[in-house]
Motif scaffolding. Structure first.
Motif, mmCIF file in Angstrom:
data_model
loop_
_atom_site.group_PDB
_atom_site.id
_atom_site.type_symbol
_atom_site.label_atom_id
_atom_site.label_comp_id
_atom_site.label_asym_id
_atom_site.label_seq_id
_atom_site.Cartn_x
_atom_site.Cartn_y
_atom_site.Cartn_z
ATOM 1 N N GLU A 240 0.826 -1.217 0.000
ATOM 2 C CA GLU A 240 0.000 0.000 0.000
ATOM 3 C C GLU A 240 0.857 1.263 0.000
ATOM 4 O OE1 GLU A 240 -0.280 -2.369 2.403
ATOM 5 O OE2 GLU A 240 -2.356 -3.023 2.633
ATOM 6 N N ASP A 241 1.942 1.265 -0.794
ATOM 7 C CA ASP A 241 2.880 2.395 -0.748
ATOM 8 C C ASP A 241 2.236 3.712 -1.166
ATOM 9 O OD1 ASP A 241 4.741 0.592 0.086
ATOM 10 O OD2 ASP A 241 5.465 0.164 -1.939
ATOM 11 N N GLU A 242 1.275 3.625 -2.086
ATOM 12 C CA GLU A 242 0.588 4.832 -2.540
ATOM 13 C C GLU A 242 -0.128 5.505 -1.360
ATOM 14 O OE1 GLU A 242 0.886 6.545 -5.093
ATOM 15 O OE2 GLU A 242 -0.730 7.926 -4.533
ATOM 16 N N TYR A 243 -0.739 4.691 -0.514
ATOM 17 C CA TYR A 243 -1.444 5.234 0.663
ATOM 18 C C TYR A 243 -0.451 5.906 1.615
ATOM 19 C CZ TYR A 243 -4.460 5.458 4.818
ATOM 20 O OH TYR A 243 -5.178 5.892 5.914
ATOM 21 N N ASN A 245 2.327 7.359 0.803
ATOM 22 C CA ASN A 245 2.658 8.668 0.202
ATOM 23 C C ASN A 245 1.562 9.678 0.478
ATOM 24 O OD1 ASN A 245 5.011 7.705 -0.826
ATOM 25 N ND2 ASN A 245 4.151 7.222 -2.853
ATOM 26 N N GLN A 246 0.313 9.216 0.318
ATOM 27 C CA GLN A 246 -0.823 10.129 0.539
ATOM 28 C C GLN A 246 -0.838 10.633 1.981
ATOM 29 O OE1 GLN A 246 -4.370 7.957 -0.521
ATOM 30 N NE2 GLN A 246 -3.795 7.852 -2.674
#
Ligand code: UDP
Ligand code: GLC
Length: 382
Positions: A240-243, A245-246
Protein backbone atom coordinates in the motif's frame (compact mmCIF):
# COMPACT_ATOMS: atom_id res chain seq x y z
CA UNK A 1 -2.09 -34.60 17.87
CA UNK A 2 0.22 -33.47 15.03
CA UNK A 3 -0.89 -30.37 13.17
CA UNK A 4 0.33 -28.93 9.89
CA UNK A 5 -0.42 -25.19 10.05
CA UNK A 6 -0.44 -23.24 6.78
CA UNK A 7 -0.13 -19.47 6.33
CA UNK A 8 0.52 -17.59 3.11
CA UNK A 9 2.41 -14.72 4.69
CA UNK A 10 5.99 -14.21 5.77
CA UNK A 11 5.01 -10.92 7.35
CA UNK A 12 3.69 -10.19 10.81
CA UNK A 13 0.00 -9.35 10.68
CA UNK A 14 -2.55 -10.04 13.40
CA UNK A 15 -3.46 -13.47 12.01
CA UNK A 16 0.20 -14.50 12.12
CA UNK A 17 0.73 -13.23 15.67
CA UNK A 18 -2.36 -15.16 16.72
CA UNK A 19 -1.03 -18.33 15.08
CA UNK A 20 2.23 -18.14 17.04
CA UNK A 21 0.32 -18.60 20.31
CA UNK A 22 -1.70 -21.51 18.94
CA UNK A 23 1.14 -23.39 17.20
CA UNK A 24 3.29 -23.01 20.32
CA UNK A 25 0.81 -25.20 22.18
CA UNK A 26 1.69 -28.18 19.99
CA UNK A 27 5.48 -27.76 20.23
CA UNK A 28 7.35 -30.35 18.18
CA UNK A 29 4.01 -31.79 17.02
CA UNK A 30 3.38 -28.63 15.03
CA UNK A 31 4.84 -27.57 11.73
CA UNK A 32 4.05 -24.16 10.31
CA UNK A 33 4.28 -24.11 6.52
CA UNK A 34 4.70 -20.64 5.04
CA UNK A 35 4.24 -19.62 1.40
CA UNK A 36 6.72 -16.74 1.82
CA UNK A 37 9.76 -16.00 3.93
CA UNK A 38 10.09 -13.10 6.35
CA UNK A 39 9.91 -11.93 9.96
CA UNK A 40 7.09 -14.36 10.72
CA UNK A 41 9.49 -17.25 10.10
CA UNK A 42 12.01 -15.66 12.47
CA UNK A 43 9.41 -15.17 15.20
CA UNK A 44 8.32 -18.81 14.92
CA UNK A 45 11.94 -19.91 15.21
CA UNK A 46 12.50 -17.70 18.25
CA UNK A 47 9.52 -19.44 19.83
CA UNK A 48 10.99 -22.88 18.95
CA UNK A 49 8.07 -23.69 16.66
CA UNK A 50 9.07 -25.91 13.71
CA UNK A 51 8.67 -23.95 10.48
CA UNK A 52 9.15 -24.62 6.79
CA UNK A 53 9.09 -22.04 4.03
CA UNK A 54 7.81 -23.65 0.82
CA UNK A 55 9.53 -22.73 -2.37
CA UNK A 56 6.88 -21.57 -4.79
CA UNK A 57 6.73 -19.10 -7.64
CA UNK A 58 4.08 -17.01 -5.86
CA UNK A 59 0.32 -17.14 -5.95
CA UNK A 60 -1.09 -14.12 -7.73
CA UNK A 61 -4.52 -14.09 -6.18
CA UNK A 62 -5.36 -11.13 -4.02
CA UNK A 63 -8.50 -9.94 -2.29
CA UNK A 64 -9.79 -8.31 -5.51
CA UNK A 65 -8.97 -11.05 -7.98
CA UNK A 66 -11.49 -12.15 -10.56
CA UNK A 67 -12.21 -15.73 -11.57
CA UNK A 68 -9.80 -15.63 -14.52
CA UNK A 69 -6.74 -14.56 -12.49
CA UNK A 70 -7.74 -16.99 -9.75
CA UNK A 71 -7.86 -19.89 -12.21
CA UNK A 72 -4.70 -18.81 -14.03
CA UNK A 73 -2.75 -18.81 -10.80
CA UNK A 74 -3.87 -22.34 -9.99
CA UNK A 75 -1.17 -23.67 -12.31
CA UNK A 76 1.52 -22.03 -10.22
CA UNK A 77 0.37 -23.72 -7.02
CA UNK A 78 0.58 -27.33 -8.20
CA UNK A 79 4.13 -27.69 -6.97
CA UNK A 80 3.24 -26.12 -3.63
CA UNK A 81 0.31 -28.51 -3.22
CA UNK A 82 2.55 -31.45 -4.02
CA UNK A 83 4.97 -30.46 -1.26
CA UNK A 84 2.13 -29.98 1.21
CA UNK A 85 0.43 -33.27 0.33
CA UNK A 86 3.71 -35.12 0.92
CA UNK A 87 4.21 -33.44 4.28
CA UNK A 88 0.60 -33.79 5.41
CA UNK A 89 0.90 -37.60 5.39
CA UNK A 90 2.77 -37.28 8.71
CA UNK A 91 0.16 -35.02 10.35
CA UNK A 92 -3.32 -35.60 11.78
CA UNK A 93 -4.76 -32.32 10.66
CA UNK A 94 -4.28 -29.39 8.28
CA UNK A 95 -4.94 -25.99 9.85
CA UNK A 96 -5.26 -23.14 7.36
CA UNK A 97 -4.78 -19.66 8.80
CA UNK A 98 -5.26 -17.44 5.73
CA UNK A 99 -7.31 -17.50 2.52
CA UNK A 100 -4.61 -18.74 0.16
CA UNK A 101 -3.71 -21.36 2.76
CA UNK A 102 -7.37 -22.36 2.69
CA UNK A 103 -7.27 -22.96 -1.07
CA UNK A 104 -4.14 -25.07 -0.88
CA UNK A 105 -5.17 -26.72 2.40
CA UNK A 106 -8.57 -27.74 0.97
CA UNK A 107 -6.95 -29.48 -1.98
CA UNK A 108 -4.40 -31.15 0.29
CA UNK A 109 -7.22 -32.26 2.60
CA UNK A 110 -9.07 -33.76 -0.39
CA UNK A 111 -5.99 -35.65 -1.54
CA UNK A 112 -4.82 -36.87 1.87
CA UNK A 113 -8.17 -37.34 3.66
CA UNK A 114 -6.77 -35.30 6.56
CA UNK A 115 -9.31 -33.07 8.32
CA UNK A 116 -9.10 -29.35 7.58
CA UNK A 117 -9.56 -26.64 10.20
CA UNK A 118 -9.87 -23.07 8.95
CA UNK A 119 -9.12 -20.13 11.22
CA UNK A 120 -11.27 -17.33 9.86
CA UNK A 121 -9.58 -14.00 10.60
CA UNK A 122 -11.65 -12.04 8.08
CA UNK A 123 -15.07 -10.56 7.69
CA UNK A 124 -16.19 -12.26 4.51
CA UNK A 125 -18.12 -9.40 2.98
CA UNK A 126 -17.88 -7.15 -0.06
CA UNK A 127 -16.27 -4.47 2.15
CA UNK A 128 -13.14 -6.59 2.15
CA UNK A 129 -13.33 -9.04 -0.79
CA UNK A 130 -14.33 -9.36 -4.42
CA UNK A 131 -17.47 -11.40 -5.15
CA UNK A 132 -15.44 -14.19 -6.76
CA UNK A 133 -13.10 -14.38 -3.83
CA UNK A 134 -16.01 -14.62 -1.43
CA UNK A 135 -17.62 -17.39 -3.47
CA UNK A 136 -14.38 -19.38 -3.68
CA UNK A 137 -13.77 -19.05 0.07
CA UNK A 138 -17.31 -19.98 1.11
CA UNK A 139 -17.47 -22.93 -1.29
CA UNK A 140 -14.15 -24.34 -0.13
CA UNK A 141 -14.99 -23.88 3.55
CA UNK A 142 -18.44 -25.47 3.21
CA UNK A 143 -17.09 -28.42 1.29
CA UNK A 144 -13.83 -29.13 3.05
CA UNK A 145 -13.56 -27.59 6.52
CA UNK A 146 -14.48 -29.83 9.45
CA UNK A 147 -14.32 -26.80 11.69
CA UNK A 148 -14.08 -23.05 11.26
CA UNK A 149 -12.68 -20.98 14.11
CA UNK A 150 -13.98 -17.42 13.78
CA UNK A 151 -12.01 -14.65 15.49
CA UNK A 152 -15.24 -12.86 16.49
CA UNK A 153 -18.99 -13.12 16.40
CA UNK A 154 -18.88 -10.46 13.66
CA UNK A 155 -16.70 -12.72 11.48
CA UNK A 156 -19.03 -15.64 12.18
CA UNK A 157 -22.13 -13.60 11.30
CA UNK A 158 -20.60 -12.40 8.04
CA UNK A 159 -19.65 -15.98 7.17
CA UNK A 160 -23.22 -17.18 7.67
CA UNK A 161 -24.66 -14.19 5.80
CA UNK A 162 -22.39 -15.02 2.84
CA UNK A 163 -23.75 -18.59 2.71
CA UNK A 164 -21.34 -20.28 5.14
CA UNK A 165 -22.73 -23.55 6.50
CA UNK A 166 -19.70 -25.29 8.01
CA UNK A 167 -19.41 -25.99 11.73
CA UNK A 168 -18.16 -22.69 13.21
CA UNK A 169 -17.03 -21.65 16.71
CA UNK A 170 -16.00 -18.21 17.90
CA UNK A 171 -12.68 -18.02 19.73
CA UNK A 172 -11.11 -14.63 20.42
CA UNK A 173 -7.38 -14.00 20.12
CA UNK A 174 -5.42 -14.72 23.30
CA UNK A 175 -2.70 -12.52 24.78
CA UNK A 176 0.16 -13.12 27.13
CA UNK A 177 -1.00 -10.60 29.70
CA UNK A 178 2.39 -10.26 31.40
CA UNK A 179 3.96 -8.96 28.20
CA UNK A 180 1.89 -5.82 28.56
CA UNK A 181 3.16 -4.86 32.03
CA UNK A 182 5.87 -2.33 31.27
CA UNK A 183 8.03 -0.53 33.82
CA UNK A 184 7.91 3.28 34.03
CA UNK A 185 11.70 3.56 33.56
CA UNK A 186 11.45 2.09 30.08
CA UNK A 187 8.79 4.60 29.20
CA UNK A 188 10.71 7.69 30.29
CA UNK A 189 13.67 6.55 28.22
CA UNK A 190 11.53 5.79 25.16
CA UNK A 191 9.85 9.20 25.36
CA UNK A 192 13.22 10.89 25.45
CA UNK A 193 14.50 8.86 22.51
CA UNK A 194 11.48 9.82 20.45
CA UNK A 195 11.54 13.43 21.71
CA UNK A 196 7.99 13.24 22.96
CA UNK A 197 8.26 14.53 26.52
CA UNK A 198 5.42 16.79 27.68
CA UNK A 199 3.12 15.84 24.85
CA UNK A 200 -0.29 14.18 24.93
CA UNK A 201 0.47 11.12 22.82
CA UNK A 202 -2.14 9.34 20.72
CA UNK A 203 -0.97 6.00 19.38
CA UNK A 204 -2.29 4.30 16.25
CA UNK A 205 -0.95 0.77 15.85
CA UNK A 206 -1.74 -0.79 12.51
CA UNK A 207 -0.31 -1.60 9.16
CA UNK A 208 -0.63 1.44 6.92
CA UNK A 209 -3.59 0.63 4.72
CA UNK A 210 -6.57 2.73 3.56
CA UNK A 211 -9.15 0.65 5.46
CA UNK A 212 -7.17 0.98 8.71
CA UNK A 213 -8.04 4.68 8.42
CA UNK A 214 -4.88 6.48 9.57
CA UNK A 215 -6.13 9.47 7.49
CA UNK A 216 -9.18 9.75 9.74
CA UNK A 217 -6.96 10.24 12.78
CA UNK A 218 -4.89 12.89 10.98
CA UNK A 219 -8.10 14.76 10.11
CA UNK A 220 -9.21 14.54 13.73
CA UNK A 221 -5.82 15.69 15.04
CA UNK A 222 -6.14 19.15 13.48
CA UNK A 223 -9.23 19.67 15.65
CA UNK A 224 -7.26 18.95 18.84
CA UNK A 225 -4.97 21.23 20.91
CA UNK A 226 -1.36 21.79 19.76
CA UNK A 227 0.23 19.63 22.46
CA UNK A 228 -1.64 16.56 21.15
CA UNK A 229 0.54 14.50 18.83
CA UNK A 230 0.12 11.20 16.97
CA UNK A 231 2.45 8.27 16.52
CA UNK A 232 1.60 6.01 13.59
CA UNK A 233 3.13 2.62 14.33
CA UNK A 234 3.14 0.10 11.50
CA UNK A 235 4.18 -0.25 7.91
CA UNK A 236 2.54 -0.96 4.58
CA UNK A 237 2.61 -4.77 4.64
CA UNK A 238 0.81 -5.57 1.41
CA UNK A 239 2.02 -3.02 -1.14
CA UNK A 240 0.00 0.00 0.00
CA UNK A 241 2.88 2.39 -0.75
CA UNK A 242 0.59 4.83 -2.54
CA UNK A 243 -1.44 5.23 0.66
CA UNK A 244 1.73 5.88 2.65
CA UNK A 245 2.66 8.67 0.20
CA UNK A 246 -0.82 10.13 0.54
CA UNK A 247 -0.53 10.14 4.33
CA UNK A 248 2.82 11.95 4.22
CA UNK A 249 1.41 14.47 1.73
CA UNK A 250 -1.66 15.06 3.86
CA UNK A 251 0.48 15.74 6.93
CA UNK A 252 2.65 18.15 4.92
CA UNK A 253 -0.34 19.95 3.38
CA UNK A 254 -1.88 20.43 6.82
CA UNK A 255 1.49 21.68 8.12
CA UNK A 256 1.49 19.25 11.04
CA UNK A 257 4.77 17.40 10.37
CA UNK A 258 5.90 18.06 13.95
CA UNK A 259 2.69 16.48 15.32
CA UNK A 260 2.64 13.20 13.37
CA UNK A 261 5.46 10.70 13.72
CA UNK A 262 5.69 7.72 11.38
CA UNK A 263 7.55 5.06 13.37
CA UNK A 264 7.31 2.19 10.86
CA UNK A 265 6.95 -1.43 11.95
CA UNK A 266 8.03 -1.96 15.58
CA UNK A 267 8.54 -4.95 17.80
CA UNK A 268 8.09 -3.04 21.06
CA UNK A 269 4.32 -2.53 20.93
CA UNK A 270 3.68 -2.92 24.71
CA UNK A 271 6.32 -0.27 25.48
CA UNK A 272 5.04 2.15 22.84
CA UNK A 273 1.43 1.68 23.91
CA UNK A 274 2.29 2.23 27.55
CA UNK A 275 4.02 5.45 26.53
CA UNK A 276 0.77 6.70 24.95
CA UNK A 277 -1.99 8.65 26.68
CA UNK A 278 -4.59 7.25 24.34
CA UNK A 279 -4.80 4.39 21.82
CA UNK A 280 -6.99 4.98 18.79
CA UNK A 281 -8.39 2.52 16.26
CA UNK A 282 -9.93 3.99 13.11
CA UNK A 283 -10.78 1.20 10.67
CA UNK A 284 -13.19 2.43 8.02
CA UNK A 285 -14.49 -1.08 7.20
CA UNK A 286 -15.63 -3.49 9.94
CA UNK A 287 -12.61 -4.81 11.86
CA UNK A 288 -12.79 -8.62 12.14
CA UNK A 289 -11.32 -8.64 15.66
CA UNK A 290 -8.75 -5.90 16.32
CA UNK A 291 -5.83 -7.10 18.39
CA UNK A 292 -4.62 -3.54 18.92
CA UNK A 293 -7.81 -2.69 20.80
CA UNK A 294 -7.21 -5.44 23.35
CA UNK A 295 -3.50 -4.63 23.56
CA UNK A 296 -4.27 -1.00 24.36
CA UNK A 297 -6.56 -2.15 27.16
CA UNK A 298 -3.95 -4.57 28.52
CA UNK A 299 -1.50 -1.68 28.71
CA UNK A 300 -4.03 0.22 30.83
CA UNK A 301 -4.65 2.86 28.19
CA UNK A 302 -7.99 4.37 27.23
CA UNK A 303 -8.99 3.08 23.80
CA UNK A 304 -11.20 4.71 21.20
CA UNK A 305 -12.34 2.28 18.51
CA UNK A 306 -14.37 2.49 15.32
CA UNK A 307 -17.84 1.15 16.02
CA UNK A 308 -18.15 -1.84 13.65
CA UNK A 309 -17.33 -5.53 13.38
CA UNK A 310 -15.43 -7.20 16.21
CA UNK A 311 -14.64 -3.87 17.91
CA UNK A 312 -18.23 -3.77 19.20
CA UNK A 313 -17.64 -7.07 21.01
CA UNK A 314 -14.47 -5.75 22.62
CA UNK A 315 -15.54 -2.27 23.65
CA UNK A 316 -18.59 -1.19 25.59
CA UNK A 317 -18.85 2.55 25.06
CA UNK A 318 -18.14 4.50 28.25
CA UNK A 319 -17.49 1.33 30.26
CA UNK A 320 -14.18 -0.07 29.06
CA UNK A 321 -13.40 2.34 26.23
CA UNK A 322 -15.08 4.49 23.63
CA UNK A 323 -16.78 3.72 20.33
CA UNK A 324 -17.05 6.27 17.55
CA UNK A 325 -18.73 6.20 14.15
CA UNK A 326 -16.25 4.90 11.54
CA UNK A 327 -15.11 7.45 8.97
CA UNK A 328 -16.05 10.41 11.16
CA UNK A 329 -13.04 12.58 12.14
CA UNK A 330 -15.31 15.16 13.79
CA UNK A 331 -16.74 12.64 16.26
CA UNK A 332 -13.30 11.16 16.84
CA UNK A 333 -11.90 14.62 17.65
CA UNK A 334 -14.75 15.23 20.11
CA UNK A 335 -14.01 11.97 21.90
CA UNK A 336 -10.26 12.70 22.00
CA UNK A 337 -11.01 16.13 23.48
CA UNK A 338 -13.33 14.51 26.05
CA UNK A 339 -10.43 12.24 27.07
CA UNK A 340 -8.17 15.28 27.40
CA UNK A 341 -10.61 16.97 29.76
CA UNK A 342 -12.18 14.18 31.82
CA UNK A 343 -8.92 12.63 32.95
CA UNK A 344 -10.26 10.96 36.13
CA UNK A 345 -13.29 9.32 34.49
CA UNK A 346 -11.16 8.16 31.58
CA UNK A 347 -8.49 6.76 33.89
CA UNK A 348 -11.11 4.63 35.62
CA UNK A 349 -12.47 3.39 32.31
CA UNK A 350 -8.95 2.35 31.27
CA UNK A 351 -8.39 0.59 34.60
CA UNK A 352 -11.69 -1.26 34.17
CA UNK A 353 -10.71 -2.30 30.70
CA UNK A 354 -7.31 -3.56 31.83
CA UNK A 355 -8.78 -5.79 34.55
CA UNK A 356 -11.51 -7.09 32.28
CA UNK A 357 -9.25 -7.73 29.26
CA UNK A 358 -6.64 -9.51 31.41
CA UNK A 359 -9.27 -12.11 32.30
CA UNK A 360 -11.22 -12.27 29.06
CA UNK A 361 -8.30 -12.56 26.66
CA UNK A 362 -5.75 -14.45 28.76
CA UNK A 363 -3.88 -16.68 26.32
CA UNK A 364 -4.09 -19.66 28.70
CA UNK A 365 -7.87 -19.49 28.79
CA UNK A 366 -8.13 -18.99 25.03
CA UNK A 367 -5.71 -21.83 24.34
CA UNK A 368 -7.86 -24.22 26.36
CA UNK A 369 -10.83 -23.26 24.18
CA UNK A 370 -8.80 -23.89 21.02
CA UNK A 371 -7.54 -27.26 22.23
CA UNK A 372 -11.01 -28.36 23.28
CA UNK A 373 -12.62 -27.64 19.92
CA UNK A 374 -9.94 -29.05 17.64
CA UNK A 375 -9.52 -32.27 19.59
CA UNK A 376 -10.76 -34.73 17.04
CA UNK A 377 -12.49 -33.39 13.96
CA UNK A 378 -12.91 -35.84 11.10
CA UNK A 379 -12.49 -34.87 7.49
CA UNK A 380 -15.56 -32.98 6.26
CA UNK A 381 -15.14 -34.11 2.70
CA UNK A 382 -15.57 -37.85 3.33
N1 UDP B 1 1.87 -4.65 15.25
C1 UDP B 1 3.23 -4.83 15.44
N2 UDP B 1 4.08 -3.84 15.02
C2 UDP B 1 3.63 -2.74 14.38
C3 UDP B 1 2.23 -2.57 14.17
C4 UDP B 1 1.37 -3.54 14.63
O1 UDP B 1 3.68 -5.82 16.02
O2 UDP B 1 4.44 -1.89 14.03
C5 UDP B 1 0.96 -5.70 15.75
C6 UDP B 1 -0.08 -5.19 16.71
O3 UDP B 1 0.46 -5.08 18.00
C7 UDP B 1 -1.15 -6.26 16.58
C8 UDP B 1 -1.01 -6.71 15.13
O4 UDP B 1 0.23 -6.21 14.67
O5 UDP B 1 -0.91 -7.35 17.46
C9 UDP B 1 -2.11 -6.21 14.25
O6 UDP B 1 -3.26 -6.94 14.51
P1 UDP B 1 -4.73 -6.37 14.35
O7 UDP B 1 -5.61 -7.49 14.69
O8 UDP B 1 -4.91 -5.15 15.13
O9 UDP B 1 -4.85 -5.95 12.82
P2 UDP B 1 -4.47 -6.71 11.45
O10 UDP B 1 -3.29 -5.99 10.89
O11 UDP B 1 -4.19 -8.13 11.74
O12 UDP B 1 -5.68 -6.54 10.57
C1 GLC C 1 -6.91 -10.27 10.91
C2 GLC C 1 -7.93 -9.18 11.15
C3 GLC C 1 -7.83 -8.57 12.53
C4 GLC C 1 -7.70 -9.63 13.58
C5 GLC C 1 -6.55 -10.56 13.28
C6 GLC C 1 -6.38 -11.68 14.31
O1 GLC C 1 -5.68 -9.82 10.54
O2 GLC C 1 -7.81 -8.16 10.18
O3 GLC C 1 -8.97 -7.78 12.80
O4 GLC C 1 -7.54 -9.05 14.85
O5 GLC C 1 -6.76 -11.16 12.03
O6 GLC C 1 -7.51 -12.53 14.36
Amino acid sequence: MKILFLDQSGKLGGAELCLVDIAKLYGKNALVGLFADGDFRKLLETNHIPVKVFKNPGINVNKDSNLFTALASLGTVVNLIQQIVNLAQDYDMIYANTQKALVVGAIASLLTHKPLVYHLHDILSLDHFSKTNLQVAITLINKFASLVIANSQASKNAFIAAGGKANIEVVYNGFNVNNYQVSENNITELKQQLQLTNKFIIGHFSRLSPWKGQHILIDALVKCPENVIVILVGDALFGEDEYVNQLHQKVATLGIESRVKFLGFRNDIPQLMTMCDLVVHTSTAPEPFGRVIVEGMLCGKPVIAAKAGGAIELVEDGINGFLVTPNNPQELAQTINYCLQETEIVKNIAKNAQINASQRFDVNVINQQIQAIIKSPTSAAF
